[in-house]
Design an enzyme around this catalytic site. Structure first.
Site, PDB file in Angstrom:
ATOM      1  NE  ARG A  47      -4.081   2.206   1.863  1.00 42.12           N
ATOM      2  CZ  ARG A  47      -4.120   3.363   2.323  1.00 42.12           C
ATOM      3  NH1 ARG A  47      -2.980   3.968   2.736  1.00 42.12           N
ATOM      4  NH2 ARG A  47      -5.142   4.103   2.055  1.00 42.12           N
ATOM      5  CB  CYS A  48       4.043   2.031   1.861  1.00 40.41           C
ATOM      6  SG  CYS A  48       3.651   2.412   3.697  1.00 40.41           S
ATOM      7  CG  MET A  49       6.206   0.073  -2.069  1.00 41.64           C
ATOM      8  SD  MET A  49       7.200  -1.246  -2.681  1.00 41.64           S
ATOM      9  CE  MET A  49       5.984  -2.419  -2.883  1.00 41.64           C
TER      10      MET A  49
END
Length: 413
Positions: free
Chosen positions: A402-404
Protein backbone atom coordinates in the site's frame (compact mmCIF):
# COMPACT_ATOMS: atom_id res chain seq x y z
CA UNK A 1 -16.91 14.31 -17.98
CA UNK A 2 -18.28 10.99 -16.69
CA UNK A 3 -16.73 9.35 -13.64
CA UNK A 4 -15.17 6.56 -15.67
CA UNK A 5 -13.20 9.14 -17.69
CA UNK A 6 -12.01 11.20 -14.73
CA UNK A 7 -8.24 11.46 -14.30
CA UNK A 8 -8.71 10.75 -10.59
CA UNK A 9 -11.59 8.74 -9.15
CA UNK A 10 -11.11 7.19 -5.71
CA UNK A 11 -14.19 6.59 -3.59
CA UNK A 12 -13.10 3.46 -1.71
CA UNK A 13 -10.17 1.38 -0.52
CA UNK A 14 -11.40 -1.80 -2.18
CA UNK A 15 -13.01 -0.99 -5.53
CA UNK A 16 -11.36 -2.65 -8.55
CA UNK A 17 -8.06 -0.81 -9.00
CA UNK A 18 -7.69 0.50 -12.56
CA UNK A 19 -4.79 2.98 -12.52
CA UNK A 20 -1.96 3.34 -10.04
CA UNK A 21 1.14 5.54 -9.69
CA UNK A 22 4.47 3.91 -8.76
CA UNK A 23 8.11 4.96 -8.56
CA UNK A 24 10.77 2.41 -9.46
CA UNK A 25 13.66 2.49 -6.95
CA UNK A 26 16.68 4.12 -8.59
CA UNK A 27 20.16 5.43 -7.89
CA UNK A 28 18.89 7.28 -4.82
CA UNK A 29 19.00 3.91 -3.04
CA UNK A 30 22.72 3.59 -3.75
CA UNK A 31 23.32 7.05 -2.27
CA UNK A 32 22.25 5.89 1.19
CA UNK A 33 25.12 5.53 3.67
CA UNK A 34 25.11 4.43 7.32
CA UNK A 35 25.91 8.00 8.38
CA UNK A 36 22.89 9.59 6.70
CA UNK A 37 20.28 6.85 6.43
CA UNK A 38 18.56 7.76 9.72
CA UNK A 39 18.23 11.39 8.64
CA UNK A 40 16.79 10.17 5.34
CA UNK A 41 14.31 8.01 7.31
CA UNK A 42 15.81 4.59 6.52
CA UNK A 43 16.79 1.85 8.97
CA UNK A 44 18.82 -0.16 6.47
CA UNK A 45 20.36 0.04 3.00
CA UNK A 46 18.59 -2.01 0.30
CA UNK A 47 20.55 -3.73 -2.48
CA UNK A 48 19.57 -1.84 -5.63
CA UNK A 49 19.53 -4.63 -8.26
CA UNK A 50 17.37 -6.82 -6.02
CA UNK A 51 14.99 -4.09 -4.88
CA UNK A 52 14.45 -3.12 -8.53
CA UNK A 53 13.75 -6.74 -9.46
CA UNK A 54 11.26 -7.05 -6.60
CA UNK A 55 9.58 -3.77 -7.49
CA UNK A 56 9.29 -4.85 -11.14
CA UNK A 57 7.56 -8.05 -10.00
CA UNK A 58 5.22 -5.97 -7.86
CA UNK A 59 4.34 -3.86 -10.90
CA UNK A 60 3.89 -7.02 -13.00
CA UNK A 61 1.51 -8.45 -10.39
CA UNK A 62 -0.62 -5.34 -10.80
CA UNK A 63 -0.51 -5.49 -14.60
CA UNK A 64 -1.42 -9.18 -14.47
CA UNK A 65 -4.66 -8.02 -12.83
CA UNK A 66 -5.40 -5.52 -15.63
CA UNK A 67 -4.20 -2.49 -13.68
CA UNK A 68 -2.58 0.38 -15.58
CA UNK A 69 0.79 1.24 -14.00
CA UNK A 70 2.13 4.80 -14.33
CA UNK A 71 5.55 5.92 -13.14
CA UNK A 72 6.27 9.10 -11.22
CA UNK A 73 9.62 9.71 -12.90
CA UNK A 74 8.22 9.37 -16.42
CA UNK A 75 5.14 11.52 -15.78
CA UNK A 76 7.28 14.21 -14.14
CA UNK A 77 9.55 14.48 -17.18
CA UNK A 78 6.59 14.49 -19.56
CA UNK A 79 4.87 17.24 -17.55
CA UNK A 80 7.99 19.42 -17.53
CA UNK A 81 8.47 19.02 -21.28
CA UNK A 82 4.79 19.60 -22.07
CA UNK A 83 4.82 22.89 -20.17
CA UNK A 84 8.33 24.04 -21.11
CA UNK A 85 9.09 24.60 -17.42
CA UNK A 86 12.41 22.81 -17.11
CA UNK A 87 14.38 25.81 -15.83
CA UNK A 88 11.55 26.86 -13.52
CA UNK A 89 11.40 23.35 -12.05
CA UNK A 90 15.17 23.31 -11.44
CA UNK A 91 15.04 26.73 -9.78
CA UNK A 92 12.38 25.61 -7.32
CA UNK A 93 14.16 22.35 -6.58
CA UNK A 94 17.46 24.13 -5.95
CA UNK A 95 15.75 26.77 -3.79
CA UNK A 96 14.42 23.96 -1.61
CA UNK A 97 17.71 22.03 -1.48
CA UNK A 98 19.56 24.29 0.96
CA UNK A 99 22.19 25.46 -1.55
CA UNK A 100 24.03 28.24 0.28
CA UNK A 101 26.73 29.08 -2.27
CA UNK A 102 25.77 31.05 -5.39
CA UNK A 103 28.56 29.34 -7.32
CA UNK A 104 27.34 25.88 -6.33
CA UNK A 105 23.76 26.88 -7.17
CA UNK A 106 24.75 28.00 -10.67
CA UNK A 107 27.00 24.98 -11.27
CA UNK A 108 24.20 22.63 -10.25
CA UNK A 109 21.71 24.48 -12.42
CA UNK A 110 23.99 24.29 -15.45
CA UNK A 111 24.70 20.61 -14.77
CA UNK A 112 21.03 19.66 -14.49
CA UNK A 113 19.86 21.73 -17.48
CA UNK A 114 22.50 20.12 -19.70
CA UNK A 115 20.68 16.77 -19.42
CA UNK A 116 17.59 15.42 -21.11
CA UNK A 117 14.53 16.09 -18.97
CA UNK A 118 14.11 12.47 -17.95
CA UNK A 119 17.80 12.15 -16.99
CA UNK A 120 17.53 15.42 -15.08
CA UNK A 121 14.52 14.16 -13.11
CA UNK A 122 16.28 10.91 -12.25
CA UNK A 123 19.45 12.79 -11.24
CA UNK A 124 17.52 15.11 -8.93
CA UNK A 125 15.81 12.11 -7.37
CA UNK A 126 19.13 10.32 -6.95
CA UNK A 127 20.88 13.33 -5.43
CA UNK A 128 24.03 15.04 -6.68
CA UNK A 129 27.36 14.09 -5.15
CA UNK A 130 30.03 16.78 -4.77
CA UNK A 131 32.45 14.80 -6.91
CA UNK A 132 30.04 14.92 -9.88
CA UNK A 133 30.75 18.57 -10.71
CA UNK A 134 33.70 20.93 -10.35
CA UNK A 135 32.89 24.08 -8.43
CA UNK A 136 35.04 27.03 -7.41
CA UNK A 137 33.42 27.81 -4.08
CA UNK A 138 34.27 30.04 -1.14
CA UNK A 139 32.60 27.61 1.29
CA UNK A 140 34.95 25.20 3.04
CA UNK A 141 32.25 22.52 3.23
CA UNK A 142 31.93 22.62 -0.56
CA UNK A 143 35.65 22.45 -1.24
CA UNK A 144 36.73 19.75 1.17
CA UNK A 145 36.11 16.03 0.75
CA UNK A 146 36.77 12.94 2.79
CA UNK A 147 34.93 13.43 6.08
CA UNK A 148 32.75 16.28 4.86
CA UNK A 149 29.17 15.81 3.71
CA UNK A 150 29.29 14.18 0.23
CA UNK A 151 26.19 15.73 -1.42
CA UNK A 152 25.30 19.05 -2.93
CA UNK A 153 21.72 17.80 -3.28
CA UNK A 154 20.37 15.12 -0.98
CA UNK A 155 18.99 11.88 -2.48
CA UNK A 156 15.28 11.08 -2.11
CA UNK A 157 15.23 7.33 -1.32
CA UNK A 158 11.65 7.44 0.03
CA UNK A 159 10.20 8.24 -3.38
CA UNK A 160 9.24 4.64 -4.08
CA UNK A 161 6.61 5.11 -1.37
CA UNK A 162 4.32 7.06 -3.69
CA UNK A 163 1.41 6.82 -1.24
CA UNK A 164 2.64 9.64 0.99
CA UNK A 165 3.32 12.85 -1.02
CA UNK A 166 -0.35 13.09 -1.95
CA UNK A 167 -3.64 11.28 -1.67
CA UNK A 168 -6.44 10.79 -4.20
CA UNK A 169 -9.79 11.64 -2.61
CA UNK A 170 -12.89 11.42 -4.79
CA UNK A 171 -12.13 13.33 -7.99
CA UNK A 172 -9.49 15.40 -6.23
CA UNK A 173 -5.95 15.33 -4.91
CA UNK A 174 -4.44 16.50 -1.63
CA UNK A 175 -0.78 17.31 -2.15
CA UNK A 176 0.83 17.10 1.25
CA UNK A 177 3.18 19.15 3.34
CA UNK A 178 5.45 16.32 4.44
CA UNK A 179 6.55 16.20 8.07
CA UNK A 180 10.30 15.72 7.68
CA UNK A 181 12.71 17.79 5.61
CA UNK A 182 14.00 14.60 3.96
CA UNK A 183 10.68 14.20 2.11
CA UNK A 184 9.40 17.74 1.55
CA UNK A 185 10.84 18.12 -1.99
CA UNK A 186 9.08 14.95 -3.17
CA UNK A 187 5.78 16.75 -3.51
CA UNK A 188 7.12 19.05 -6.24
CA UNK A 189 7.05 16.12 -8.67
CA UNK A 190 3.40 15.41 -7.93
CA UNK A 191 2.42 19.09 -8.10
CA UNK A 192 4.14 19.39 -11.48
CA UNK A 193 2.29 16.35 -12.82
CA UNK A 194 -1.11 17.55 -11.64
CA UNK A 195 -0.53 21.07 -12.95
CA UNK A 196 1.13 20.43 -16.29
CA UNK A 197 0.80 16.84 -17.52
CA UNK A 198 -1.67 16.60 -20.45
CA UNK A 199 -3.41 13.69 -18.77
CA UNK A 200 -4.28 15.73 -15.67
CA UNK A 201 -4.03 19.48 -16.23
CA UNK A 202 -7.43 19.98 -17.89
CA UNK A 203 -9.33 17.36 -15.91
CA UNK A 204 -10.97 19.64 -13.33
CA UNK A 205 -9.13 17.96 -10.48
CA UNK A 206 -10.08 19.41 -7.12
CA UNK A 207 -7.01 20.33 -5.09
CA UNK A 208 -8.02 19.65 -1.50
CA UNK A 209 -4.60 20.65 -0.13
CA UNK A 210 -1.33 21.89 -1.60
CA UNK A 211 2.30 21.48 -0.65
CA UNK A 212 2.46 24.94 0.96
CA UNK A 213 0.04 24.13 3.77
CA UNK A 214 1.35 24.94 7.24
CA UNK A 215 0.05 21.72 8.80
CA UNK A 216 1.50 18.29 8.01
CA UNK A 217 -0.32 15.30 6.56
CA UNK A 218 0.89 12.21 4.69
CA UNK A 219 -1.03 9.87 2.41
CA UNK A 220 -0.31 6.73 4.37
CA UNK A 221 -2.58 8.05 7.09
CA UNK A 222 -5.63 8.44 4.83
CA UNK A 223 -8.06 5.59 4.07
CA UNK A 224 -11.05 6.13 1.76
CA UNK A 225 -13.57 3.79 3.41
CA UNK A 226 -16.41 4.62 1.03
CA UNK A 227 -17.84 7.58 -0.89
CA UNK A 228 -18.88 9.29 2.34
CA UNK A 229 -16.34 8.31 4.99
CA UNK A 230 -12.58 8.74 5.39
CA UNK A 231 -10.41 7.33 8.16
CA UNK A 232 -7.30 9.37 8.95
CA UNK A 233 -4.60 8.58 11.47
CA UNK A 234 -3.45 11.13 14.01
CA UNK A 235 0.10 9.90 13.88
CA UNK A 236 3.80 10.66 13.89
CA UNK A 237 3.35 12.34 10.51
CA UNK A 238 -0.20 13.70 10.39
CA UNK A 239 -1.33 16.50 12.70
CA UNK A 240 -4.81 16.71 14.16
CA UNK A 241 -5.11 20.28 12.83
CA UNK A 242 -4.39 19.08 9.28
CA UNK A 243 -7.30 16.62 9.56
CA UNK A 244 -9.60 19.44 10.68
CA UNK A 245 -8.43 21.60 7.76
CA UNK A 246 -9.07 18.82 5.25
CA UNK A 247 -12.50 18.14 6.73
CA UNK A 248 -13.47 21.79 6.38
CA UNK A 249 -12.28 21.82 2.76
CA UNK A 250 -14.21 18.68 1.85
CA UNK A 251 -17.37 19.84 3.58
CA UNK A 252 -17.29 23.42 2.28
CA UNK A 253 -16.72 22.31 -1.31
CA UNK A 254 -19.67 19.91 -1.04
CA UNK A 255 -17.72 16.77 -1.82
CA UNK A 256 -19.49 13.45 -1.30
CA UNK A 257 -17.53 12.95 1.92
CA UNK A 258 -19.41 14.00 5.05
CA UNK A 259 -17.60 12.11 7.82
CA UNK A 260 -13.99 11.66 8.88
CA UNK A 261 -12.87 9.13 11.49
CA UNK A 262 -9.69 10.46 13.10
CA UNK A 263 -7.88 7.58 14.81
CA UNK A 264 -5.11 8.20 17.33
CA UNK A 265 -2.25 5.74 16.85
CA UNK A 266 1.05 5.55 18.78
CA UNK A 267 3.60 8.18 17.77
CA UNK A 268 6.46 5.76 17.06
CA UNK A 269 8.63 4.85 14.08
CA UNK A 270 7.25 1.31 13.77
CA UNK A 271 3.72 2.71 13.35
CA UNK A 272 4.48 5.87 11.39
CA UNK A 273 1.22 5.86 9.38
CA UNK A 274 -2.27 4.47 9.90
CA UNK A 275 -1.85 2.11 6.96
CA UNK A 276 1.12 0.43 8.63
CA UNK A 277 -1.26 -0.83 11.31
CA UNK A 278 -4.75 -0.77 9.78
CA UNK A 279 -6.02 -1.36 6.22
CA UNK A 280 -9.35 -2.23 4.63
CA UNK A 281 -9.41 -5.41 2.53
CA UNK A 282 -13.11 -6.19 1.97
CA UNK A 283 -16.54 -4.69 2.62
CA UNK A 284 -16.41 -5.74 6.27
CA UNK A 285 -12.83 -6.88 6.82
CA UNK A 286 -9.73 -5.03 7.96
CA UNK A 287 -6.19 -5.98 8.89
CA UNK A 288 -5.06 -4.49 12.18
CA UNK A 289 -1.97 -4.55 14.36
CA UNK A 290 -3.09 -5.24 17.94
CA UNK A 291 -0.41 -2.83 19.17
CA UNK A 292 -2.62 0.17 18.34
CA UNK A 293 -5.38 -1.00 20.68
CA UNK A 294 -5.55 -0.50 24.42
CA UNK A 295 -5.66 -3.58 26.66
CA UNK A 296 -9.46 -3.48 26.58
CA UNK A 297 -9.47 -3.36 22.76
CA UNK A 298 -10.34 0.34 22.57
CA UNK A 299 -8.81 3.09 20.48
CA UNK A 300 -9.44 6.83 20.60
CA UNK A 301 -11.54 7.68 17.54
CA UNK A 302 -12.93 11.13 16.79
CA UNK A 303 -15.77 11.48 14.28
CA UNK A 304 -15.69 14.82 12.42
CA UNK A 305 -18.88 16.01 10.75
CA UNK A 306 -20.26 19.33 9.56
CA UNK A 307 -22.24 21.05 12.29
CA UNK A 308 -25.85 21.84 11.42
CA UNK A 309 -25.78 24.89 13.70
CA UNK A 310 -22.57 26.69 12.65
CA UNK A 311 -19.54 26.58 10.38
CA UNK A 312 -17.64 24.69 13.06
CA UNK A 313 -17.01 20.97 12.99
CA UNK A 314 -19.03 18.60 15.11
CA UNK A 315 -16.60 16.22 16.84
CA UNK A 316 -17.66 13.07 18.67
CA UNK A 317 -15.26 10.92 20.69
CA UNK A 318 -15.66 7.14 20.79
CA UNK A 319 -13.37 4.24 21.66
CA UNK A 320 -15.22 1.19 20.29
CA UNK A 321 -13.61 0.81 16.86
CA UNK A 322 -15.90 -1.96 15.66
CA UNK A 323 -18.98 0.04 16.59
CA UNK A 324 -17.67 3.14 14.81
CA UNK A 325 -16.85 1.19 11.65
CA UNK A 326 -20.17 -0.68 11.59
CA UNK A 327 -22.05 2.61 11.81
CA UNK A 328 -19.88 4.32 9.20
CA UNK A 329 -20.01 1.47 6.69
CA UNK A 330 -23.55 0.29 7.33
CA UNK A 331 -22.57 -3.34 7.90
CA UNK A 332 -23.80 -5.77 10.56
CA UNK A 333 -20.36 -6.83 11.75
CA UNK A 334 -16.68 -6.01 11.29
CA UNK A 335 -13.90 -8.59 11.15
CA UNK A 336 -10.58 -7.22 12.41
CA UNK A 337 -7.89 -9.67 11.27
CA UNK A 338 -4.92 -9.27 13.58
CA UNK A 339 -1.45 -9.01 12.09
CA UNK A 340 0.50 -12.15 12.95
CA UNK A 341 -2.64 -13.53 14.58
CA UNK A 342 -1.98 -11.31 17.59
CA UNK A 343 0.86 -13.63 18.65
CA UNK A 344 3.39 -11.99 20.98
CA UNK A 345 6.24 -12.80 18.57
CA UNK A 346 4.64 -13.05 15.12
CA UNK A 347 2.56 -9.86 15.43
CA UNK A 348 5.39 -7.34 16.02
CA UNK A 349 7.72 -9.18 13.62
CA UNK A 350 5.21 -9.12 10.76
CA UNK A 351 4.02 -5.59 11.53
CA UNK A 352 7.65 -4.43 11.35
CA UNK A 353 7.71 -5.93 7.85
CA UNK A 354 4.33 -4.39 6.94
CA UNK A 355 2.07 -7.36 7.55
CA UNK A 356 -0.83 -4.90 7.96
CA UNK A 357 0.12 -2.78 4.95
CA UNK A 358 -2.03 -4.59 2.40
CA UNK A 359 -3.04 -3.14 -0.97
CA UNK A 360 -6.59 -4.11 -1.93
CA UNK A 361 -6.95 -4.30 -5.71
CA UNK A 362 -10.56 -5.53 -5.59
CA UNK A 363 -13.01 -6.47 -2.81
CA UNK A 364 -11.39 -9.37 -0.97
CA UNK A 365 -8.26 -9.38 -3.17
CA UNK A 366 -5.00 -8.02 -1.76
CA UNK A 367 -1.31 -7.72 -2.60
CA UNK A 368 1.05 -8.43 0.32
CA UNK A 369 4.66 -9.23 1.09
CA UNK A 370 5.44 -12.95 0.97
CA UNK A 371 7.46 -12.80 4.20
CA UNK A 372 4.33 -12.18 6.32
CA UNK A 373 3.16 -15.77 6.07
CA UNK A 374 1.21 -15.86 9.35
CA UNK A 375 -0.90 -12.84 8.43
CA UNK A 376 -1.33 -14.05 4.86
CA UNK A 377 -2.55 -17.46 6.01
CA UNK A 378 -5.08 -15.84 8.34
CA UNK A 379 -6.47 -13.70 5.54
CA UNK A 380 -6.83 -16.74 3.31
CA UNK A 381 -8.72 -18.51 6.08
CA UNK A 382 -11.13 -15.56 6.04
CA UNK A 383 -11.74 -15.99 2.30
CA UNK A 384 -9.38 -13.27 1.10
CA UNK A 385 -7.41 -13.88 -2.09
CA UNK A 386 -3.79 -13.04 -1.29
CA UNK A 387 -1.27 -12.21 -4.03
CA UNK A 388 2.24 -12.38 -2.57
CA UNK A 389 5.25 -10.46 -3.88
CA UNK A 390 8.91 -10.93 -2.97
CA UNK A 391 10.12 -8.50 -0.34
CA UNK A 392 13.59 -9.14 1.03
CA UNK A 393 14.86 -5.71 -0.07
CA UNK A 394 11.62 -3.75 -0.56
CA UNK A 395 10.76 -4.25 3.11
CA UNK A 396 13.99 -2.60 4.28
CA UNK A 397 12.42 0.78 3.58
CA UNK A 398 9.66 0.19 6.17
CA UNK A 399 6.72 0.23 3.78
CA UNK A 400 4.56 -2.40 2.09
CA UNK A 401 2.45 -2.70 -1.08
CA UNK A 402 0.00 0.00 0.00
CA UNK A 403 2.84 2.40 0.83
CA UNK A 404 4.40 1.79 -2.60
CA UNK A 405 1.27 2.69 -4.58
CA UNK A 406 -0.90 5.73 -5.16
CA UNK A 407 -4.25 4.66 -6.62
CA UNK A 408 -5.60 7.14 -9.15
CA UNK A 409 -8.69 5.34 -10.43
CA UNK A 410 -10.87 2.64 -8.88
CA UNK A 411 -14.22 1.33 -10.04
CA UNK A 412 -17.17 2.14 -7.82
CA UNK A 413 -18.45 -0.41 -5.32
Amino acid sequence: MSDDKKAISIFSEIGDLQTVLLKRPGREIENLTPDIMERLLFDDIPHLPVIQKEHDKFADALRDNDIEVLYLEKLSAEAIDASNTKEHFVDIMLDESDIRSEKVYQALKDYLLSMSTFDMVETIMAGVRKKEIDVESNHLSDLSDGHQYPFYMDPMPNLYFTRDPGVSIGHGMAINNMTYTARKRETLFLETIMRYHPRFKDSNIEMWRDRNETTSMEGGDVLILNDKVLAIGISQRTEARAIEDLAQELFEKHSSFDKILAMKIPNVRAMMHLDTVFTMIDYDKFTIHPGILELDGSIDTYTLEKSSESDDLKITHQTDLKKVLKEALGVEDIDLIQCGGGDAIAAPREQWNDGSNTLAIAPGVVVTYDRNYVSNALMREKGIKVIEVESSELSRGRGGPRCMSMPLIRKGI
